[in-house]
Design a protein around this motif. Structure first.
Motif: not given
Length: 190
Positions: A170-188, A142-148
């Protein structure tokens, strides 16, 4: 029923599962945007506290941050009309996003209704007639449809990195010590 003044943003298909016959079918669903300046919508989020700690956190953030014009708040519901009243059992997930730039949106949080993600020890005679599956996946769609025309960003816990990869992030920044990874879905990405 909950008094509500939300606006429908887009339509998607939720996945309805019938466990007795192992059948999955599409069920129309709606992504509804809530208005943080509307008292009724604030009350709607507050009524979701029975979902547990995460819903209470989202409810608190909804009240605390409602003056942030870059934040948007959403419900995914199986209800497809009469949005003045939302049936609480119809709510599949709640979410918050923040606009980061003209073409980027951060998905701050998604909370799926625990009823649809909990693994219960059902006895055969007590299986529910139907339930919904893949509510998180449907919310992302739904977010992909909304923010196309926008890139979607999120912080994924280590245990959900592969899940979001399957959804096209896709992973933009690997997990840090908290265990979270920054991820991105590119419109392209198609």
């Amino acid at each position: 029923m909950i008094s509500f003044r939300g606006q429908k943003v887009c339509s998607v298909n939720a996945k309805e599962f019938y466990p007795m016959i192992a059948l999955v079918s599409d069920h129309p669903a709606s992504l509804i945007e809530m208005n943080p300046f509307c008292h009724c919508d604030v009350l709607t989020y507050n009524k979701l506290r029975h979902w547990g700690l995460n819903a209470a956190l989202i409810s608190d953030i909804f009240q605390y941050e409602r003056n942030n014009e870059n934040s948007r708040y959403f419900l995914l519901t199986t209800q497809n009309d009469d949005f003045d009243q939302i049936s609480q059992p119809s709510i599949l997930s709640i979410a918050k996003t923040t606009s980061m730039a003209d073409d980027e949106v951060m998905i701050d949080m998604i909370q799926v209704n625990p009823w649809y993600i909990s693994r219960r020890d059902w006895k055969d005679s007590k299986l529910p007639f139907k339930t919904f599956v893949e509510c998180g996946k449907v919310t992302i769609q739904a977010f992909k449809n909304t923010f196309v025309n926008k890139d979607l960003w999120l912080h994924a816990p280590k245990n959900l990195i592969n899940y979001f990869k399957k959804l096209g992030f896709e992973i933009v920044k690997s997990p840090d010590d908290k265990g979270d990874a920054l991820m991105k879905f590119s419109k392209n990405i198609k």
